[in-house]
Design a protein around this motif. Structure first.
Motif, short mmCIF file in Angstrom:
data_model
loop_
_atom_site.label_atom_id
_atom_site.label_comp_id
_atom_site.label_asym_id
_atom_site.label_seq_id
_atom_site.Cartn_x
_atom_site.Cartn_y
_atom_site.Cartn_z
N LEU A 1 0.82 -1.22 0.00
CA LEU A 1 0.00 0.00 0.00
C LEU A 1 0.85 1.26 0.00
O LEU A 1 0.86 2.02 -0.97
N VAL A 2 1.57 1.50 1.07
CA VAL A 2 2.28 2.77 1.23
C VAL A 2 3.28 3.00 0.10
O VAL A 2 3.40 4.11 -0.43
N ARG A 3 4.00 1.95 -0.28
CA ARG A 3 5.02 2.09 -1.33
C ARG A 3 4.59 1.44 -2.65
O ARG A 3 5.43 1.05 -3.46
N LEU A 4 3.28 1.35 -2.86
CA LEU A 4 2.77 0.77 -4.09
C LEU A 4 3.19 1.64 -5.28
O LEU A 4 3.21 2.87 -5.19
N LYS A 5 3.53 1.01 -6.38
CA LYS A 5 4.01 1.74 -7.56
C LYS A 5 2.96 2.72 -8.08
O LYS A 5 1.76 2.45 -8.01
N PRO A 6 3.37 3.85 -8.63
CA PRO A 6 2.43 4.79 -9.24
C PRO A 6 1.60 4.11 -10.33
O PRO A 6 2.13 3.35 -11.14
N GLY A 7 0.30 4.37 -10.31
CA GLY A 7 -0.58 3.77 -11.30
C GLY A 7 -1.12 2.41 -10.90
O GLY A 7 -1.99 1.86 -11.58
N HIS A 8 -0.64 1.87 -9.78
CA HIS A 8 -1.11 0.56 -9.31
C HIS A 8 -2.14 0.75 -8.20
O HIS A 8 -2.09 1.71 -7.43
N ILE A 9 -3.08 -0.18 -8.14
CA ILE A 9 -4.15 -0.13 -7.14
C ILE A 9 -4.26 -1.48 -6.44
O ILE A 9 -4.20 -2.53 -7.08
N ASN A 10 -4.42 -1.43 -5.15
CA ASN A 10 -4.62 -2.64 -4.35
C ASN A 10 -6.09 -2.72 -3.95
O ASN A 10 -6.60 -1.82 -3.28
N VAL A 11 -6.77 -3.77 -4.39
CA VAL A 11 -8.17 -3.98 -4.05
C VAL A 11 -8.22 -4.84 -2.79
O VAL A 11 -7.82 -6.00 -2.81
N VAL A 12 -8.71 -4.25 -1.72
CA VAL A 12 -8.63 -4.89 -0.40
C VAL A 12 -10.02 -5.25 0.12
O VAL A 12 -10.91 -4.40 0.22
N LEU A 13 -10.18 -6.51 0.47
CA LEU A 13 -11.42 -7.02 1.07
C LEU A 13 -11.31 -6.96 2.59
O LEU A 13 -10.32 -7.42 3.16
N ILE A 14 -12.33 -6.42 3.24
CA ILE A 14 -12.36 -6.36 4.69
C ILE A 14 -13.18 -7.54 5.21
O ILE A 14 -14.33 -7.74 4.80
N LEU A 15 -12.58 -8.32 6.10
CA LEU A 15 -13.26 -9.50 6.62
C LEU A 15 -12.94 -9.75 8.08
O LEU A 15 -12.18 -8.99 8.69
N LEU B 1 -12.06 -1.97 -0.58
CA LEU B 1 -11.38 -0.71 -0.84
C LEU B 1 -10.45 -0.86 -2.04
O LEU B 1 -9.74 -1.85 -2.16
N ALA B 2 -10.48 0.13 -2.92
CA ALA B 2 -9.49 0.21 -4.00
C ALA B 2 -8.52 1.31 -3.59
O ALA B 2 -8.86 2.50 -3.64
N LEU B 3 -7.33 0.91 -3.17
CA LEU B 3 -6.38 1.85 -2.58
C LEU B 3 -5.29 2.25 -3.58
O LEU B 3 -4.60 1.40 -4.13
N ASN B 4 -5.16 3.54 -3.80
CA ASN B 4 -4.06 4.06 -4.61
C ASN B 4 -3.04 4.63 -3.64
O ASN B 4 -3.19 5.76 -3.15
N GLY B 5 -2.02 3.83 -3.34
CA GLY B 5 -1.05 4.23 -2.33
C GLY B 5 -0.26 5.46 -2.70
O GLY B 5 0.07 6.29 -1.85
N HIS B 6 0.05 5.63 -3.99
CA HIS B 6 0.89 6.75 -4.43
C HIS B 6 0.15 8.08 -4.35
O HIS B 6 0.70 9.08 -3.86
N LYS B 7 -1.11 8.10 -4.81
CA LYS B 7 -1.89 9.35 -4.82
C LYS B 7 -2.73 9.54 -3.56
O LYS B 7 -3.44 10.54 -3.43
N LYS B 8 -2.67 8.58 -2.67
CA LYS B 8 -3.37 8.67 -1.38
C LYS B 8 -4.88 8.89 -1.52
O LYS B 8 -5.45 9.82 -0.96
N TYR B 9 -5.52 8.01 -2.25
CA TYR B 9 -6.97 8.04 -2.29
C TYR B 9 -7.49 6.61 -2.35
O TYR B 9 -6.76 5.67 -2.67
N PHE B 10 -8.77 6.45 -2.02
CA PHE B 10 -9.38 5.14 -2.10
C PHE B 10 -10.80 5.26 -2.63
O PHE B 10 -11.46 6.31 -2.50
N CYS B 11 -11.28 4.20 -3.23
CA CYS B 11 -12.68 4.06 -3.64
C CYS B 11 -13.30 3.01 -2.74
O CYS B 11 -12.64 2.05 -2.36
N LEU B 12 -14.56 3.18 -2.42
CA LEU B 12 -15.21 2.32 -1.42
C LEU B 12 -16.40 1.57 -1.99
O LEU B 12 -17.28 2.15 -2.62
N PHE B 13 -16.40 0.26 -1.75
CA PHE B 13 -17.56 -0.59 -2.08
C PHE B 13 -18.24 -0.97 -0.77
O PHE B 13 -17.60 -1.51 0.14
N ARG B 14 -19.54 -0.69 -0.71
CA ARG B 14 -20.32 -1.06 0.46
C ARG B 14 -21.11 -2.34 0.18
O ARG B 14 -21.64 -2.50 -0.92
#
Length: 241
Positions: free
Chosen positions: A60-74, A149-162
């Motif tokens: 996450l924190v050091r994720l490459k620019p342009g890459h997104i980590n899709v994270v499931l909360i469980l 969560l779709a986390l963009n570590g480089h640009k520090k934003y996320f998209c949220l799925f409920r």
């Protein structure tokens, strides 16, 4: 038909766990390629890595620019059901080299989601709270099970799925009750217990029913983005009871 077998392989550190969901590759004639996915899957499985205090920086924190980590909360209780459903929903997008998949166990990191939401108030609109979420908010304990969560570590934003519900679990529950009644009064308590267990499992399963549509919007770049000044730390782990 998609068949999913979950397993785990240890990495170099004993505390870093990688969960791999193996999905039988569906035939191209039976499954349409999502419009937002430009590359078909290269493998017949989806690799999902657990976010821990060890993997957090690289994933996450050091994720490459342009890459997104899709994270499931469980949680521990929902892990098996949600990982299988998650792998099924994101499989068609797994060919993208810029998407990565992880899961966060809130039983281990209970404060992380609260910290993230506090840093992005626009991600929690009050008019989107249902009765259950309002009750959780009152007790100061939010249930994030099934959120993605779709986390963009480089640009520090996320998209949220409920999580969403289709109502299929209610129909299945009613069928189970009717089936139990038809079976006779010999073991009513056991039948009711079995029905409740099935309904709970189905309810968890259906939390991710519309995740595939959300993933399409993610690939199209049409999802709302919630920016944060910094990513919350993941160094505090809830003690196991």
């Amino acid at each position: 038909m998609i068949q999913i077998a979950l397993g785990s392989t240890a990495t170099r550190s004993p505390t870093a766990v990688r969960a791999v969901a193996h999905v039988t590759s569906p035939s191209s004639s039976s499954v349409a390629q999502p419009s937002g996915s430009d590359r078909p899957p290269k493998k017949n499985f989806v690799e999902v890595t657990e976010l821990t205090d060890i993997t957090y920086m690289s994933n996450l924190v050091r994720l490459k620019p342009g890459h997104i980590n899709v994270v499931l909360i469980l949680t521990d209780a929902s892990k098996q059901v949600l990982l299988r459903k998650f792998a099924k929903e994101v499989y068609s997008f797994s060919g993208s080299p810029t998407l990565h998949y992880s899961f966060l166990n809130v039983d281990k990191h209970s404060q992380w989601m609260d910290s993230l939401m506090e840093s992005a108030p626009d991600a929690r609109p009050s008019d989107c709270l249902d009765e259950e979420e309002e009750e959780d908010a009152t007790s100061n304990k939010s249930d994030y099970t099934g959120h993605v969560l779709a986390l963009n570590g480089h640009k520090k934003y996320f998209c949220l799925f409920r999580p969403v519900f289709t109502g299929e679990e209610a129909e299945s529950s009613r069928w189970s009750d009717e089936d139990a009644s038809a079976a006779g009064p010999s073991k009513p308590s056991r039948s009711r217990s079995s029905s409740r267990q099935k309904a709970t499992t189905l309810e968890i399963h259906h939390k991710l029913d519309r995740l595939g549509l959300w993933m399409e919007r993610l690939m199209e770049g049409t999802l709302p983005r919630h920016y944060v000044p910094a990513w919350p730390g993941l160094d505090t782990i809830t003690p196991q009871k």
